[in-house]
Design an enzyme around this catalytic site. Structure first.
Site, PDB file in Angstrom:
ATOM      1  N   CYS A 120       0.916  -1.131   0.019  1.00  0.00           N
ATOM      2  CA  CYS A 120      -0.014  -0.055   0.515  1.00  0.00           C
ATOM      3  C   CYS A 120       1.134   1.398   0.016  1.00  0.00           C
ATOM      4  O   CYS A 120       1.613   1.249  -0.041  1.00  0.00           O
ATOM      5  CB  CYS A 120      -0.720   0.241   1.325  1.00  0.00           C
TER       6      CYS A 120
ATOM      7  N   TYR B 122      13.073  -3.803  -4.991  1.00  0.00           N
ATOM      8  CA  TYR B 122      12.109  -3.845  -5.845  1.00  0.00           C
ATOM      9  C   TYR B 122      10.502  -2.429  -6.170  1.00  0.00           C
ATOM     10  O   TYR B 122       9.873  -1.790  -7.067  1.00  0.00           O
ATOM     11  CB  TYR B 122      10.914  -4.979  -6.188  1.00  0.00           C
TER      12      TYR B 122
ATOM     13  N   GLY C 291      -0.149   0.093  -5.117  1.00  0.00           N
ATOM     14  CA  GLY C 291      -0.665  -0.954  -5.131  1.00  0.00           C
ATOM     15  C   GLY C 291      -1.585   0.231  -6.104  1.00  0.00           C
ATOM     16  O   GLY C 291      -2.312   0.455  -6.968  1.00  0.00           O
TER      17      GLY C 291
ATOM     18  N   ASN D  97      -1.047   1.282   5.997  1.00  0.00           N
ATOM     19  CA  ASN D  97       0.713  -0.032   5.190  1.00  0.00           C
ATOM     20  C   ASN D  97       1.089  -0.828   6.325  1.00  0.00           C
ATOM     21  O   ASN D  97       2.053  -0.280   6.915  1.00  0.00           O
ATOM     22  CB  ASN D  97       1.141   0.931   4.574  1.00  0.00           C
ATOM     23  N   GLY D  98       1.542  -1.850   5.388  1.00  0.00           N
ATOM     24  CA  GLY D  98       1.969  -3.505   6.313  1.00  0.00           C
ATOM     25  C   GLY D  98       1.030  -4.016   7.028  1.00  0.00           C
ATOM     26  O   GLY D  98      -0.105  -4.071   6.432  1.00  0.00           O
TER      27      GLY D  98
HETATM   28  P1  AMP Z   1       8.573 -14.436 -10.708  1.00  0.00           P
HETATM   29  O1  AMP Z   1       7.391 -14.640 -12.604  1.00  0.00           O
HETATM   30  O2  AMP Z   1       7.128 -14.841 -10.007  1.00  0.00           O
HETATM   31  O3  AMP Z   1       9.603 -14.803 -10.678  1.00  0.00           O
HETATM   32  O4  AMP Z   1       8.233 -13.155 -10.876  1.00  0.00           O
HETATM   33  C1  AMP Z   1       9.713 -12.217 -10.613  1.00  0.00           C
HETATM   34  C2  AMP Z   1       9.723 -11.664 -10.945  1.00  0.00           C
HETATM   35  O5  AMP Z   1       7.791 -10.518 -10.076  1.00  0.00           O
HETATM   36  C3  AMP Z   1      10.460  -9.897 -10.973  1.00  0.00           C
HETATM   37  O6  AMP Z   1      10.473  -9.644 -12.007  1.00  0.00           O
HETATM   38  C4  AMP Z   1      10.080  -9.135 -10.392  1.00  0.00           C
HETATM   39  O7  AMP Z   1      10.591  -7.331 -10.346  1.00  0.00           O
HETATM   40  C5  AMP Z   1       8.850  -9.378  -9.475  1.00  0.00           C
HETATM   41  N1  AMP Z   1       8.695  -9.345  -8.319  1.00  0.00           N
HETATM   42  C6  AMP Z   1       8.932  -9.245  -7.084  1.00  0.00           C
HETATM   43  N2  AMP Z   1       8.870  -9.341  -6.403  1.00  0.00           N
HETATM   44  C7  AMP Z   1       7.211  -8.710  -6.277  1.00  0.00           C
HETATM   45  C8  AMP Z   1       6.005  -8.497  -5.284  1.00  0.00           C
HETATM   46  N3  AMP Z   1       5.663  -8.577  -4.188  1.00  0.00           N
HETATM   47  N4  AMP Z   1       4.834  -7.948  -6.081  1.00  0.00           N
HETATM   48  C9  AMP Z   1       4.843  -7.770  -7.807  1.00  0.00           C
HETATM   49  N5  AMP Z   1       6.257  -8.695  -8.672  1.00  0.00           N
HETATM   50  C10 AMP Z   1       6.953  -8.732  -8.071  1.00  0.00           C
END
Ligand code: AMP
Length: 471
Positions: A9, A254, A35, A112-113
């Site tokens: 959030c 990220y 979000g 947020n949290g």
């Molecule tokens: P995956 O296919 O599950 O390995 O997704 C990896 C990708 O998701 C990477 O390119 C990250 O930039 C992105 N990512 C990492 N953490 C999150 C998160 N909490 N929510 C959404 N996307 C994420």
């Protein structure tokens, strides 16, 4: 208890500004990346009697406030919220800020949290007769505030509520005559304070200040309860003493926007240094460094600058990707990933490439990307991840799948490389990560990379009894 849905959030609070609600909306717009499931603003008109006005909706800020008439949100104060969540909890009732009438008057709250002891508190409150209208943890705060006696100072209602919750939170609580902005004792989620036209603004990230021309003042400190009142007074309390700060390292990896100042550092600069460290750790020969856009771009730039390998866009992103797509009956190969990213075949044909991304979670996107890059003619694909392997879920507000779905929790680096179909795979080391942040690892929460949770995710304890464990 831990298979609950996490929420990512952003918060914004505006205090003492002629166009408070409009400013809050712009602050949310700047923080849309935190979000996309819902957005809302509650304003406060402080006449003879304080009155709250609200507008909330599901979806993106621009859609929720499309053609919105801000005279419907009058007053010189407002708080706002955007939320990310899974479809299962995506109901309008969960869209924040929440508001209620309690013994102290009207109150609105944005959070947020994630609370670790939310399920227990909820059960107890329901047992005591509380009526819950949503499934978000945030409503627990409302009920705890509602149980405060009428004649105590409002800051005490907040402290009494906080004594009972256990977890990570940055929080805005707006009463009819004051706004509280606060962070949990470990300061896991960000929150910062700015000045705007003689009034105050608080936001999760400073990119909100940049859009509206506010001046950054400082972070709300870990464990601080900041009180802004209508008479212009600003008070700061540290009701739980000085706990050791452990902000979330994943904000750098990220989550935060690269142009934000988070925990005192520019996110873009940190990400570039992560790329530089990665290039130093295990050099490889290649024709190009290719980012996975957008999250991998700053680290790929850093990698390129450190290694001397030219930076190129080998994957082109479609920026207009919405929520759902209707696939033709005849399935298109790798449709899910292609809708967002397409390889630049002309550039890639016959080339050896270093592909930089910020993290691998389940590995599904990355596997499809590698396949796509090969089909586009890439000769060698060297995957580089600008963070350590994600081995444990976050219980403090970043959406991660359970441990069994995290590829790095279940496979060795060599096995992951094989699964993804890459020629080599290197993750940034923990030491490299902290060199990039220019800090030591006891200063951050890196539970997603280390499994060391600063706030116990086991047996819930009272806030005052929190202690660092596993460190
Ligand atoms: P995956 O296919 O599950 O390995 O997704 C990896 C990708 O998701 C990477 O390119 C990250 O930039 C992105 N990512 C990492 N953490 C999150 C998160 N909490 N929510 C959404 N996307 C994420």
């Amino acid at each position: 208890m831990f298979d609950k849905f996490n929420e990512e959030c952003a918060l914004v609070g505006v205090w003492n500004h002629l166009e408070a609600a409009n400013i809050a909306y712009l602050g949310l717009h700047a923080q849309q990346h935190r979000g996309q499931a819902g957005a809302g603003v509650v304003s406060l008109e402080n006449g003879e009697r304080a009155r709250f006005y609200a507008h909330r909706g599901q979806g993106l800020v621009a859609d929720v406030f499309n053609d919105f008439d801000f005279s419907r949100l009058p007053g010189r104060a407002a708080i706002g919220h955007v939320r990310y969540t899974t479809a299962e909890t995506a109901s309008l009732a969960n869209v924040q800020p929440l508001q209620a009438e309690i013994s102290m008057g009207c109150v609105a709250i944005a959070h947020n949290g994630n609370l670790i002891n939310a399920a227990e508190l909820r059960e107890k409150l329901i047992g005591d007769g509380a009526i819950f209208g949503a499934t978000t943890d945030t409503e627990i705060f409302l009920h705890l505030l509602a149980r405060s006696p009428k004649n105590v100072p409002k800051v005490e209602t907040i402290i009494t509520a906080l004594e009972q919750v256990h977890g990570a939170y940055s929080l805005l609580v707006m009463y009819g005559d004051r706004l509280f902005a606060l962070r949990d004792a470990y300061g896991i989620r960000p929150l910062c304070l700015g000045k705007l036209d003689g009034g105050w603004i608080v936001a999760s990230e400073t990119c909100a200040f940049d859009l509206i021309g506010a001046d950054y003042v400082r972070e709300i400190e870990a464990g601080e309860v900041l009180e802004l009142s209508m008479d212009g007074k600003v008070k700061s309390y540290f009701p739980f003493g000085m706990a050791k700060e452990r902000p979330c390292v994943f904000e750098y990896v990220y989550f935060a926007r690269p142009d934000s100042l988070v925990f005192g550092r520019n996110v873009y600069a940190v990400r570039k240094r992560m790329g530089r460290e990665l290039a130093k750790e295990l050099p490889v020969e290649a024709d190009y460094v290719i980012p996975v856009p957008d999250s991998g771009v700053p680290a790929a730039l850093g990698y390129s600058q450190e290694s001397g390998i030219p930076f190129e866009f080998g994957l082109i992103r479609n920026h207009y990707v919405g929520r759902t797509f209707i696939e033709p009956k005849q399935a298109i190969r790798d449709f899910g990933v292609k809708i967002k990213l397409n390889p630049n075949s002309d550039l890639l044909d016959g080339k050896s490439i270093v592909v930089v991304d910020d993290s691998i979670v389940r590995g599904t996107t990355c596997r499809k990307l590698v396949k796509m890059l090969r089909q586009a003619g890439a000769r060698q694909i060297h995957l580089r991840v600008s963070a350590p392997p994600t081995i444990d879920p976050c219980f403090y507000g970043i959406d991660t799948p359970q441990k069994s779905d995290l590829i790095a929790a279940n496979k060795s680096v060599e096995e992951i490389k094989e699964y993804l179909g890459a020629d080599s795979l290197v993750y940034l080391s923990m030491e490299g990560l902290y060199r990039a942040i220019n800090s030591d690892k006891t200063s951050f929460c890196d539970a997603c990379f280390s499994g060391k949770y600063p706030i116990s995710v086991g047996k819930p304890r009272s806030h005052k009894q929190q202690e660092l464990f596993n460190v």
